[in-house]
Design a protein around this motif. Structure first.
Motif, mmCIF file in Angstrom:
data_model
loop_
_atom_site.group_PDB
_atom_site.id
_atom_site.type_symbol
_atom_site.label_atom_id
_atom_site.label_comp_id
_atom_site.label_asym_id
_atom_site.label_seq_id
_atom_site.Cartn_x
_atom_site.Cartn_y
_atom_site.Cartn_z
ATOM 1 N N THR A 6 0.705 -1.101 0.319
ATOM 2 C CA THR A 6 -0.243 0.133 -0.283
ATOM 3 C C THR A 6 0.929 1.001 -0.137
ATOM 4 O OG1 THR A 6 0.273 0.010 2.659
ATOM 5 C CG2 THR A 6 -1.658 -0.667 1.229
ATOM 6 N N GLU A 7 1.122 2.229 -0.831
ATOM 7 C CA GLU A 7 2.056 3.194 -1.192
ATOM 8 C C GLU A 7 1.523 4.135 -0.779
ATOM 9 O OE1 GLU A 7 1.857 3.369 -5.250
ATOM 10 O OE2 GLU A 7 2.966 2.247 -6.437
ATOM 11 N N ASN A 8 0.147 4.010 -0.102
ATOM 12 C CA ASN A 8 -0.809 5.628 0.540
ATOM 13 C C ASN A 8 0.391 5.665 2.009
ATOM 14 O OD1 ASN A 8 -2.229 5.018 -1.754
ATOM 15 N ND2 ASN A 8 -2.482 7.076 -1.594
ATOM 16 N N LEU A 9 -0.684 3.967 2.412
ATOM 17 C CA LEU A 9 -0.032 4.054 4.126
ATOM 18 C C LEU A 9 1.068 3.692 4.168
ATOM 19 C CD1 LEU A 9 -3.263 1.892 4.179
ATOM 20 C CD2 LEU A 9 -2.509 4.159 4.843
ATOM 21 N N ASN A 10 2.363 3.218 2.868
ATOM 22 C CA ASN A 10 3.897 3.635 3.737
ATOM 23 C C ASN A 10 3.694 1.657 4.280
ATOM 24 O OD1 ASN A 10 4.860 6.275 2.130
ATOM 25 N ND2 ASN A 10 4.496 7.041 4.364
ATOM 26 N N GLY A 11 3.704 0.944 3.673
ATOM 27 C CA GLY A 11 3.867 -0.586 4.413
ATOM 28 C C GLY A 11 2.612 -1.662 3.542
ATOM 29 N N PHE A 12 2.661 -2.391 4.222
ATOM 30 C CA PHE A 12 1.819 -3.874 3.715
ATOM 31 C C PHE A 12 1.011 -4.674 4.281
ATOM 32 C CE2 PHE A 12 6.002 -5.605 4.624
ATOM 33 C CZ PHE A 12 5.515 -6.399 5.036
ATOM 34 N N PHE A 13 -0.083 -5.221 3.908
ATOM 35 C CA PHE A 13 -0.712 -6.140 4.204
ATOM 36 C C PHE A 13 -0.620 -7.410 3.776
ATOM 37 C CE2 PHE A 13 -4.277 -5.786 1.823
ATOM 38 C CZ PHE A 13 -4.195 -4.694 1.820
#
Length: 221
Positions: A6-13
């Protein structure tokens, strides 16, 4: 186990599909005529199977973006799939994560999908999650609810009418011929059961309307 960035949240799930659901989807994609409980052999997925799983993850990513739009616009992108969870270092053991589980039913096969989101990602947008919905957000929610109602109302239903029932022996069944008469548990004037989705929901009476056979609903069961 699928990694979604998730580019906008600076992370991944992480998104995990139940193997039964994956194999059922593969059976349908590759021409299976009947969806049945698959045999999970403990093997790794082939390249073709991984390609189909990637397509499922892409569909999930698109739907995730739509679901988050009323709260916060995010961009989801499939990164990779891992069979061994040890190869995915998501967070430390002390960090909190949010896990959402969804259940699926494909004919006679049941399965699940789990989404694991680190709390650190949600913390960056907690103001959006806890703030009072704006007028625009409420309007969007109302439109979404109305759209969901419209889609639900357009779901096709399988309706059947049960004229009667009779339990017979195998001998009588094998001996039945073209002119054989089978007595059922109802007379001609008795109301019939109207089956919806395989369950008796309504009572009705047989008749004819504009030259076609019809059933008039008389009540619920």
């Amino acid at each position: 186990m699928n990694v979604i960035t998730t580019e906008n949240l600076n992370g991944f799930f992480i998104v995990v599909f139940d193997a039964k659901i994956v194999f059922c989807a593969l059976e349908s994609v590759f021409g299976g005529s009947d969806v049945s409980a698959p045999r999970i052999e403990g093997r790794e997925f082939t390249k073709i199977e991984l390609y189909v799983i990637k397509k499922l993850a892409d569909i999930f990513s698109n739907e995730m973006e739509k679901a988050w739009t009323p709260v916060y616009r995010i961009t989801c992108k499939y990164s990779r799939s891992e069979m061994n969870p040890n190869y995915v270092t998501m967070v430390s053991q002390e960090e909190i994560v949010s896990i959402c589980q969804f259940s699926f039913n494909i004919e006679n096969v049941s399965g699940w999908m789990k989404i694991c989101i680190p709390y650190g990602i949600l913390e960056t947008i907690k103001d959006y999650l806890t703030s009072t919905p704006s007028r625009e957000g409420l309007e969007m929610r109302h439109k979404w609810i109305e759209k969901m109602k419209e889609e639900v109302m357009n779901v096709p239903l399988d309706i059947r009418v049960t004229l009667g029932k009779k339990r017979i022996s195998l001998k009588d069944f094998l001996g039945a011929k073209e002119d054989t008469i089978i007595m059922v548990d109802r007379s001609v004037n008795d109301p019939v059961d109207i089956m919806i989705g395989g369950k008796a929901k309504l009572k009705g009476r047989l008749g004819i309307l504009k030259g076609s056979k019809a059933v008039q609903i008389e009540g619920t069961i």
